[in-house]
Design a protein around this motif. Structure first.
Motif, PDB file in Angstrom:
ATOM      1  N   LEU A  32     -53.840 -39.748 -27.632  1.00 48.29           N
ATOM      2  CA  LEU A  32     -52.451 -40.515 -26.993  1.00 48.29           C
ATOM      3  C   LEU A  32     -51.782 -41.453 -28.003  1.00 48.29           C
ATOM      4  CD1 LEU A  32     -50.607 -41.179 -24.651  1.00 48.29           C
ATOM      5  CD2 LEU A  32     -52.086 -42.870 -24.013  1.00 48.29           C
ATOM      6  N   GLN A  33     -50.592 -41.112 -28.433  1.00 48.60           N
ATOM      7  CA  GLN A  33     -49.821 -41.925 -29.336  1.00 48.60           C
ATOM      8  C   GLN A  33     -48.301 -42.534 -28.601  1.00 48.60           C
ATOM      9  OE1 GLN A  33     -47.744 -39.764 -32.655  1.00 48.60           O
ATOM     10  NE2 GLN A  33     -48.811 -41.158 -33.879  1.00 48.60           N
ATOM     11  N   TRP A  34     -48.363 -43.574 -28.860  1.00 46.72           N
ATOM     12  CA  TRP A  34     -47.255 -44.215 -28.250  1.00 46.72           C
ATOM     13  C   TRP A  34     -46.617 -45.218 -29.178  1.00 46.72           C
ATOM     14  CZ3 TRP A  34     -51.761 -46.248 -27.381  1.00 46.72           C
ATOM     15  CH2 TRP A  34     -51.901 -47.641 -27.577  1.00 46.72           C
ATOM     16  N   GLY A  35     -45.351 -45.550 -29.094  1.00 45.11           N
ATOM     17  CA  GLY A  35     -44.560 -46.590 -29.918  1.00 45.11           C
ATOM     18  C   GLY A  35     -43.193 -46.762 -29.645  1.00 45.11           C
ATOM     19  N   ILE A  36     -42.336 -47.537 -30.364  1.00 43.81           N
ATOM     20  CA  ILE A  36     -40.994 -47.727 -30.073  1.00 43.81           C
ATOM     21  C   ILE A  36     -40.305 -47.283 -31.200  1.00 43.81           C
ATOM     22  CG2 ILE A  36     -39.257 -49.310 -29.970  1.00 43.81           C
ATOM     23  CD1 ILE A  36     -41.280 -51.222 -28.521  1.00 43.81           C
ATOM     24  N   ILE A  37     -39.184 -46.322 -31.232  1.00 43.77           N
ATOM     25  CA  ILE A  37     -38.448 -45.722 -32.062  1.00 43.77           C
ATOM     26  C   ILE A  37     -37.002 -46.465 -31.976  1.00 43.77           C
ATOM     27  CG2 ILE A  37     -37.068 -43.459 -32.825  1.00 43.77           C
ATOM     28  CD1 ILE A  37     -39.372 -41.955 -31.658  1.00 43.77           C
ATOM     29  N   THR A  71     -50.819 -36.102 -27.163  1.00 47.58           N
ATOM     30  CA  THR A  71     -49.406 -36.522 -26.403  1.00 47.58           C
ATOM     31  C   THR A  71     -49.077 -37.692 -27.117  1.00 47.58           C
ATOM     32  OG1 THR A  71     -50.373 -35.912 -24.327  1.00 47.58           O
ATOM     33  CG2 THR A  71     -48.486 -37.413 -24.216  1.00 47.58           C
ATOM     34  N   THR A  72     -47.507 -37.590 -27.201  1.00 53.24           N
ATOM     35  CA  THR A  72     -46.723 -38.505 -28.200  1.00 53.24           C
ATOM     36  C   THR A  72     -45.814 -39.194 -27.246  1.00 53.24           C
ATOM     37  OG1 THR A  72     -47.009 -37.513 -30.286  1.00 53.24           O
ATOM     38  CG2 THR A  72     -45.428 -38.975 -30.162  1.00 53.24           C
ATOM     39  N   VAL A  73     -45.556 -40.474 -26.747  1.00 53.77           N
ATOM     40  CA  VAL A  73     -44.705 -41.082 -25.933  1.00 53.77           C
ATOM     41  C   VAL A  73     -43.929 -42.099 -26.626  1.00 53.77           C
ATOM     42  CG1 VAL A  73     -44.637 -42.386 -23.830  1.00 53.77           C
ATOM     43  CG2 VAL A  73     -46.421 -40.782 -24.079  1.00 53.77           C
ATOM     44  N   GLU A  74     -42.715 -42.067 -26.343  1.00 51.03           N
ATOM     45  CA  GLU A  74     -41.569 -42.687 -27.095  1.00 51.03           C
ATOM     46  C   GLU A  74     -41.013 -43.592 -25.966  1.00 51.03           C
ATOM     47  OE1 GLU A  74     -38.885 -40.165 -28.980  1.00 51.03           O
ATOM     48  OE2 GLU A  74     -40.413 -39.590 -30.765  1.00 51.03           O
ATOM     49  N   LEU A  75     -41.110 -44.939 -26.326  1.00 50.76           N
ATOM     50  CA  LEU A  75     -40.368 -45.814 -25.100  1.00 50.76           C
ATOM     51  C   LEU A  75     -39.393 -46.634 -25.455  1.00 50.76           C
ATOM     52  CD1 LEU A  75     -43.966 -46.201 -25.132  1.00 50.76           C
ATOM     53  CD2 LEU A  75     -43.344 -46.736 -23.033  1.00 50.76           C
ATOM     54  N   ILE A  76     -38.545 -47.183 -24.657  1.00 50.31           N
ATOM     55  CA  ILE A  76     -37.578 -48.076 -25.135  1.00 50.31           C
ATOM     56  C   ILE A  76     -37.973 -49.421 -24.146  1.00 50.31           C
ATOM     57  CG2 ILE A  76     -35.776 -46.673 -25.464  1.00 50.31           C
ATOM     58  CD1 ILE A  76     -34.770 -47.016 -22.309  1.00 50.31           C
ATOM     59  N   ALA A  77     -37.593 -50.690 -24.814  1.00 52.05           N
ATOM     60  CA  ALA A  77     -37.890 -52.070 -24.378  1.00 52.05           C
ATOM     61  C   ALA A  77     -36.831 -52.838 -23.842  1.00 52.05           C
ATOM     62  CB  ALA A  77     -38.827 -52.749 -25.199  1.00 52.05           C
ATOM     63  N   LEU A  78     -37.113 -53.571 -22.573  1.00 56.49           N
ATOM     64  CA  LEU A  78     -36.055 -54.289 -22.184  1.00 56.49           C
ATOM     65  C   LEU A  78     -36.811 -55.968 -21.853  1.00 56.49           C
ATOM     66  CD1 LEU A  78     -33.016 -55.332 -21.275  1.00 56.49           C
ATOM     67  CD2 LEU A  78     -33.573 -54.379 -19.252  1.00 56.49           C
ATOM     68  N   GLU A  79     -36.619 -56.839 -22.830  1.00 51.85           N
ATOM     69  CA  GLU A  79     -37.156 -58.021 -22.577  1.00 51.85           C
ATOM     70  C   GLU A  79     -36.269 -59.236 -22.030  1.00 51.85           C
ATOM     71  OE1 GLU A  79     -41.074 -58.159 -25.379  1.00 51.85           O
ATOM     72  OE2 GLU A  79     -39.014 -58.218 -26.519  1.00 51.85           O
ATOM     73  N   ILE A  80     -37.249 -60.008 -21.623  1.00 50.84           N
ATOM     74  CA  ILE A  80     -36.374 -61.384 -20.899  1.00 50.84           C
ATOM     75  C   ILE A  80     -37.351 -62.442 -21.297  1.00 50.84           C
ATOM     76  CG2 ILE A  80     -37.394 -61.068 -18.705  1.00 50.84           C
ATOM     77  CD1 ILE A  80     -34.787 -62.506 -17.668  1.00 50.84           C
ATOM     78  N   TYR A  81     -36.495 -63.451 -22.044  1.00 54.88           N
ATOM     79  CA  TYR A  81     -37.323 -64.865 -22.573  1.00 54.88           C
ATOM     80  C   TYR A  81     -36.435 -65.965 -21.740  1.00 54.88           C
ATOM     81  CZ  TYR A  81     -40.184 -62.172 -26.027  1.00 54.88           C
ATOM     82  OH  TYR A  81     -40.814 -61.408 -26.669  1.00 54.88           O
ATOM     83  N   THR A  82     -37.305 -66.888 -21.681  1.00 56.92           N
ATOM     84  CA  THR A  82     -36.873 -68.193 -20.786  1.00 56.92           C
ATOM     85  C   THR A  82     -37.037 -69.498 -21.893  1.00 56.92           C
ATOM     86  OG1 THR A  82     -37.663 -67.263 -18.929  1.00 56.92           O
ATOM     87  CG2 THR A  82     -37.344 -69.722 -18.993  1.00 56.92           C
ATOM     88  N   ASN A  83     -35.748 -70.088 -21.989  1.00 60.82           N
ATOM     89  CA  ASN A  83     -35.480 -71.058 -22.758  1.00 60.82           C
ATOM     90  C   ASN A  83     -36.498 -72.145 -22.399  1.00 60.82           C
ATOM     91  OD1 ASN A  83     -34.548 -73.150 -24.692  1.00 60.82           O
ATOM     92  ND2 ASN A  83     -32.111 -72.609 -23.940  1.00 60.82           N
TER      93      ASN A  83
END
Length: 588
Positions: free
Chosen positions: A528-533, A396-408
């Motif tokens: 299982l293979q996963w990552g960000i394209i 199985t190959t899974v492709e993900l998208i990321a949404l991050e929030i950082y604090t100053n």
């Protein structure tokens, strides 16, 4: 020098015989009076006039020689005794002692029981005292009034001078007083709103689109295998405890019981057989599961610059394994059993950059079907989040998208209520782990809710708290109670019970969403293979919008707008009502 004693009083004439007269001539001193003449005369026979002079306290008097005529002479005279030489019978001299007059003692205070009571104050004195107090009070009020008038006339705050200015009538003064009250009310109300805004929402979440500046966290995941019990270990356990399994049916029931106990979660609580416990105490459930667990040892490889690790962890879904997680080791069975509460070193966080290209990580040799939960590195899987199930024979190959929030970094000076988030080191309220995480906070909230309703907690939680308290683990009766409230535990919402978790989001958080996945049959077992394209084109940042300096500027502007005063005006008020007030009231 010649000293004569002459007593012409009638008393002396009666007490002195004719042949004995008192005369001191020259150096000879003759004492012609008898000792009876030393006695004081009666009170009714005393009269004024010259009498016998006696000088008490004389240290030493003249020593007189014996008179050949046979009269008495004084040899020594002190304050104590007076020695008198007197011719006795056969011409012998005899010495007599008489008590001399002593100096009267100094005045001493009479005893307390004999003290005279103080006379009661006369009405005139009490009236005079009240009048003096009244005059002092009037003078004090006059000083205070003069001081207030002086302050109002000399204050730099606009409008105060008209309250004490000469030539204004009562209506004008009341009108200015009303204006000042309205200004003060406006300042206080608007300042309270400003302070409330500073306490509740001083932060703002902004959007940053410069994707080449930041690094993106690599997605973390938790793999929970479906097969968790080793059949060979179960058979060995049955043989080692024959007294618990009297029949073949008991052995089959135990096999089914231990398999379902290993996979027990809030979703399948009702599937656990509750008819027999097989002599296993509830606080030994977790020890038995780790004793009989199936050896799940997958391998991991990645194209990232930082090496990834996979850790065994205990979750609300049972025994699982987490990759690239910063909190998984705090829920491991070894960490719980050792009673450790220290902060562990997890190494550097795995990040990727758009210039790195496509980066994948891979888990091989899974050897069984499994469930996957994708989450950030600083969090744990939650039962309320989506999970993905893959069979044991697929690649199985899974492709993900990321949404991050950082604090100053400036936001660290604010408290958690102002930020509406927590950093991982702000774990004062956590009772089972030494760090903070939003997922761990929700897990603790479910645990304490189950404890409050059913009086026990499920076996997949840490039952020893940081304060040393040991919580009871649910047995068969406790699990039956958990079945009735499982939906409320999962959603943490209830109409019957009050649930307040007070869990804040992570200040630095990463959220990953599955964009697409594809599976194909693989003859070497489950992989299982996963990552960000597609790298994220925006990032959320939590910055300080309303600092304490902004609060001072805002309130200072309100005070200047309504009253026309500044910081020096408040300094003037402090000066007037401290140093100058003391000077006016107590100094002449």
């Amino acid at each position: 020098m010649q000293l004569k004693i002459n007593d012409s009083s009638p008393t002396a004439a009666r007490t002195t015989s004719p042949s004995r007269r008192t005369s001191w001539d020259g150096n000879d001193s003759l004492l012609t009076s008898s000792t009876a003449s030393l006695e004081p005369p009666p009170q009714d026979k005393r009269r004024s006039g010259p009498g016998l002079l006696i000088f008490p306290g004389t240290a030493q008097r003249h020593q007189h020689q014996h008179n050949p005529n046979g009269s008495k002479t004084i040899a020594k005279a002190n304050d104590e005794d007076v020695a008198i030489n007197q011719l006795g019978r056969c011409g012998r001299t005899t010495t007599r002692s008489i008590r001399s007059f002593r100096r009267p003692p100094l005045w001493q205070a009479p005893p307390k029981d004999q003290e005279e009571p103080e006379p009661e104050p006369k009405p005139e004195e009490a009236l005079d005292r009240r009048n003096r107090r009244e005059r002092r009070r009037v003078v004090c009020l006059a000083k205070v009034q003069a001081f207030i008038i002086e302050f109002l006339q000399g204050s730099s705050i606009h409008g105060f001078i008209y309250l004490a200015k000469l030539g204004l009538n009562f209506v004008e003064r009341m009108l200015w007083f009303a204006f000042i009250c309205v200004a003060l009310f406006s300042i206080i109300s608007l300042s309270k709103r400003t302070w409330h805004r500073f306490q509740t929402s001083p932060m703002v979440i902004s959007m940053d689109r410069n994707k080449l500046v930041w690094n993106t966290s690599f997605p973390s995941l938790t793999v929970c295998p479906h097969k968790r019990i080793d059949e060979l270990k179960v058979e060995e356990y049955i043989l080692a405890h024959p007294e618990q399994f009297e029949s073949e049916e008991d052995q089959e029931d135990f096999r089914d019981f231990i398999v379902k106990l290993a996979s027990l979660t809030y979703d399948n609580l009702e599937t656990l057989p509750l008819n027999k416990s097989y002599g296993i105490p509830s606080n030994k459930y977790l020890d038995l599961l780790y004793e009989l667990k199936w050896p799940f040892e997958p391998e991991i490889s990645s194209g990232a610059a930082v090496k990834m690790f996979i850790y065994e962890t205990q979750t609300e879904f049972g025994i699982c394994h987490s990759v690239n997680s910063l909190v998984a080791r705090y829920n491991s069975f070894d960490y719980w059993r050792s009673g450790d509460w220290s902060i562990l070193d997890h190494g550097d966080r795995v990040t990727v950059h758009p210039l790195d290209g496509e980066i994948y990580a891979q888990i091989i040799n899974l050897s069984t079907a499994y469930d996957v939960y994708f989450h950030g590195a600083g969090d744990v899987p939650s039962i309320s989040k989506q999970r993905y199930t893959f069979p044991e024979s697929d690649y199985t190959t899974v492709e993900l998208i990321a949404l991050e929030i950082y604090t100053n970094e400036e936001a660290r000076a604010f408290n958690t209520k102002q930020r509406s988030c927590r950093f991982n080191y702000e774990a004062e309220e956590m009772m089972t782990v030494p760090i903070y995480s939003f997922g761990l906070c929700l897990s603790e909230c479910r645990m304490f809710f189950a404890l409050r309703v059913c009086g026990c907690i499920p076996h997949f939680y840490r039952n020893r708290l940081r304060n040393g308290r040991k919580l009871p683990v649910c047995g068969l009766e406790g699990i039956e109670c958990l079945v009735k409230i499982k939906r409320e535990i999962i959603s943490l919402k209830s109409d019957r019970y009050k649930i307040n978790c007070n869990c804040l989001a992570n200040c630095d958080d990463s959220n990953f969403f599955v964009q697409s996945y594809r599976s194909r049959v693989w003859f070497l077992g489950a992989n299982l293979q996963w990552g960000i394209i597609d790298y994220p084109k925006m990032q959320l940042r939590r910055d300080v919008l309303f600092s304490f300096a902004d609060v001072l500027v805002y309130i200072g502007g309100l005070v200047g707008f309504f009253l026309g005063c500044s910081a020096l005006s408040f300094t003037e008020i402090v000066y007037y009502f401290t140093a100058r007030f003391v000077r006016r009231m107590f100094c002449r």
